[in-house]
Design an enzyme around this catalytic site. Structure first.
Site, PDB file in Angstrom:
ATOM      1  N   HIS A  14      -2.073  20.781  -2.896  1.00  0.00           N
ATOM      2  CA  HIS A  14      -3.234  19.989  -3.356  1.00  0.00           C
ATOM      3  C   HIS A  14      -2.818  18.968  -4.420  1.00  0.00           C
ATOM      4  O   HIS A  14      -3.623  18.586  -5.259  1.00  0.00           O
ATOM      5  CB  HIS A  14      -4.340  20.883  -3.924  1.00  0.00           C
ATOM      6  CG  HIS A  14      -4.677  22.059  -3.065  1.00  0.00           C
ATOM      7  ND1 HIS A  14      -5.629  22.016  -2.072  1.00  0.00           N
ATOM      8  CD2 HIS A  14      -4.148  23.316  -3.027  1.00  0.00           C
ATOM      9  CE1 HIS A  14      -5.696  23.201  -1.469  1.00  0.00           C
ATOM     10  NE2 HIS A  14      -4.803  23.999  -2.029  1.00  0.00           N
ATOM     11  N   SER A  45       7.134  -8.284 -10.000  1.00  0.00           N
ATOM     12  CA  SER A  45       5.846  -8.936  -9.853  1.00  0.00           C
ATOM     13  C   SER A  45       5.978 -10.364 -10.360  1.00  0.00           C
ATOM     14  O   SER A  45       6.751 -10.629 -11.278  1.00  0.00           O
ATOM     15  CB  SER A  45       4.803  -8.175 -10.669  1.00  0.00           C
ATOM     16  OG  SER A  45       3.745  -9.028 -11.039  1.00  0.00           O
ATOM     17  N   LYS A  60       6.996  -5.013 -14.295  1.00  0.00           N
ATOM     18  CA  LYS A  60       6.856  -4.262 -13.045  1.00  0.00           C
ATOM     19  C   LYS A  60       8.156  -4.131 -12.263  1.00  0.00           C
ATOM     20  O   LYS A  60       8.951  -5.045 -12.165  1.00  0.00           O
ATOM     21  CB  LYS A  60       5.828  -4.938 -12.131  1.00  0.00           C
ATOM     22  CG  LYS A  60       4.400  -4.829 -12.613  1.00  0.00           C
ATOM     23  CD  LYS A  60       3.816  -3.433 -12.498  1.00  0.00           C
ATOM     24  CE  LYS A  60       3.478  -3.073 -11.083  1.00  0.00           C
ATOM     25  NZ  LYS A  60       2.215  -3.613 -10.611  1.00  0.00           N
ATOM     26  N   GLU A 115       6.665   1.156   0.346  1.00  0.00           N
ATOM     27  CA  GLU A 115       5.287   0.793   0.715  1.00  0.00           C
ATOM     28  C   GLU A 115       5.228   0.130   2.088  1.00  0.00           C
ATOM     29  O   GLU A 115       4.363   0.420   2.907  1.00  0.00           O
ATOM     30  CB  GLU A 115       4.692  -0.148  -0.335  1.00  0.00           C
ATOM     31  CG  GLU A 115       4.434   0.534  -1.663  1.00  0.00           C
ATOM     32  CD  GLU A 115       4.068  -0.471  -2.751  1.00  0.00           C
ATOM     33  OE1 GLU A 115       3.030  -1.133  -2.613  1.00  0.00           O
ATOM     34  OE2 GLU A 115       4.830  -0.587  -3.722  1.00  0.00           O
TER      35      GLU A 115
END
Ligand code: ARG
Length: 458
Positions: A155, A276, A282, A289
């Site tokens: 979980h 970024s 970043k 992804e």
């Protein structure tokens, strides 16, 4: 030039021609098309359907076309209807009437069915190799981190202690199953449809076993209608590849989580991260992804194939031309993902202190604490209850099970003694989980060995 122009009095409309043509995506099968044609010509020659001399000239002519395509001397004509038309047309340009004999006892229907099979056999073998590569990289990492303690989750809540090595090896198992599925799909691709002709076989005395063996296949299709209209092998491959993408996508998802400041369990190499344009701080896990995102394409390809096939009457229908873009896209996407994902894993480092820190904070040794009481003779349910009370006490006092004084332990259950601290030590908790398939470092090392032997024996 159209192969079928005899019956027609008008040229095909230009838009219709572009719509109908498959050369843009089937030209990549030029090698397989030539390979299949050579096997067919050899069989026609040895069965006396064409002369031996014609067969030899055709085979030599096809060899010349192959060389010229590979060397760049011959450009594939992108206005041709398909690769089969192009190769046969080129052969006839070169050999005249002899070239026109190649298509005896054959149709583009059995020809294309064969070409896709031959192409996908190679593609599957190459994907298996890439998966093997990924698995060996995973094994290297798992070996390096075989005793790096981290929390295991259910979980997405900290649950029980494991190691990073054990976690990584879970993915090795998934990719091993993927290899099994690809090998299985490949076995059914190695069945030869050539000789089914358009749909109903032929009156010529062909020898289908000869072309089968010549092409390195082990069996020929046993029903001429099925032989030309079966694309199960495309669907099976797309389905196996969809599962590869499910696995890559889950792995990607974890890497993305682990890269976040909330986890900070791993650091990706700068070579496999991006920045970024506005936020200078970043460092983004774009490769992971994109891999996660590209899974959608491959599932889409599988849906395309299933949908194209589901309502088709026997035998060949032009709808089936849609098979190639879908299956080639699936093959190319998975191939590209594996090419990028594997070196990303290879250059990834684990931040083992952060993993241990997280492991120390979530009472993930509570089960071990209960087991400690159970081993002293308490029924597990009672031990479970006592440990639950201990955890509540820890939360109340802002302590961990490790830092809670023995006195507090004894207040809850008389059976506790000094030994409990050893029993809940994280390294020990992991080392003692020696049950088969469990996370003990010695298990991990043994499993790595087993996987490596499997990979080298294939
Ligand atoms: N380009 C076609 C395909 O990919 C080849 C087979 C054509 N056969 C036919 N009867 N028109 O399916």
């Amino acid at each position: 030039m159209k192969l079928w122009k005899g019956r027609f009095s008008k040229e095909l409309d230009e838009t219709a021609n572009a719509f109908n043509s498959s050369i843009a995506f089937d030209s990549r099968m030029y090698r397989e098309d030539i390979e299949g044609s050579c096997a067919h010509a050899a069989m026609l020659g040895s069965c006396g359907i064409i002369s031996k001399e014609d067969a030899e000239s055709i085979i030599a002519g096809l060899g010349g076309i192959l060389d010229d395509i590979e060397s760049g001397k011959l450009a594939i004509d992108m206005t041709a209807e398909d690769i089969h038309t192009f190769v046969e047309g080129e052969l006839t340009n070169r050999l005249g009437d002899t070239g026109k004999r190649l298509h005896t006892a054959r149709s583009r229907n059995d020809q294309v069915a064969l070409d896709i099979r031959l192409n996908l056999i190679k593609a599957s073998a190459s994907l298996v190799e890439k998966l093997e590569n990924l698995i060996s990289v995973i094994c290297e990492k798992a070996e390096q981190y075989s005793s790096a303690v981290m929390p295991g989750y259910t979980h997405l809540q900290r649950a029980q202690p494991i190691t990073f090595g054990h976690h990584l090896l879970a993915y090795a198992q998934m990719f091993l199953r993927d290899i099994g599925r690809l090998e299985d799909a490949k076995r059914r691709m190695q069945i030869n449809p050539l000789g089914c002709c358009a749909l109903a076989g032929t009156t010529y005395p062909t020898d289908r076993m000869q072309t089968t063996l010549n092409l390195g296949m082990y069996e020929f299709t046993r029903n001429s209608l099925d032989g030309v209209s079966d694309r199960d092998f495309c669907i099976e491959l797309a389905s196996a590849l969809s599962l590869v993408m499910v696995h890559l996508s889950r792995f990607s998802e974890e890497i993305i989580l682990w890269c976040s400041w909330e986890f900070k369990f791993v650091e990706l190499s700068d070579a496999f991260s991006t920045g970024s344009s506005i936020m200078p701080q970043k460092k983004n896990p774009d490769i992971a992804e994109l891999t996660r995102g590209k899974s959608g394409r491959v599932f889409g390809d599988l849906m395309t194939l299933l949908t194209v096939m589901k309502g088709l009457p026997l035998a060949y229908n032009k709808d089936m031309q849609e098979d190639k873009e879908a299956i080639f896209d699936a093959v190319d996407t998975v191939s590209m993902c594996l090419d990028t994902f594997t070196p990303m894993i290879e250059t990834m480092t684990a931040l083992t202190d952060n993993m241990r820190h997280a492991a120390a904070a979530g009472f993930i040794n509570a089960t071990d604490c209960a087991d400690y009481l159970t081993k002293k003779g308490l029924p597990f349910r009672d031990a479970y209850k006592a440990t639950g009370e201990l955890v509540a006490k820890c939360i109340e006092l802002g302590q961990t099970l490790e830092s809670l004084p023995l006195e507090e332990y004894k207040n809850i259950c008389e059976d506790f003694d000094e030994g409990v601290y050893e029993a809940i030590d994280l390294d020990r908790c992991v080392a003692e989980r020696k049950s088969a398939g469990g996370p003990a470092p010695e298990n991990t090392l043994q499993e790595i060995k087993r996987i490596r032997t499997m990979l080298t024996s294939e």
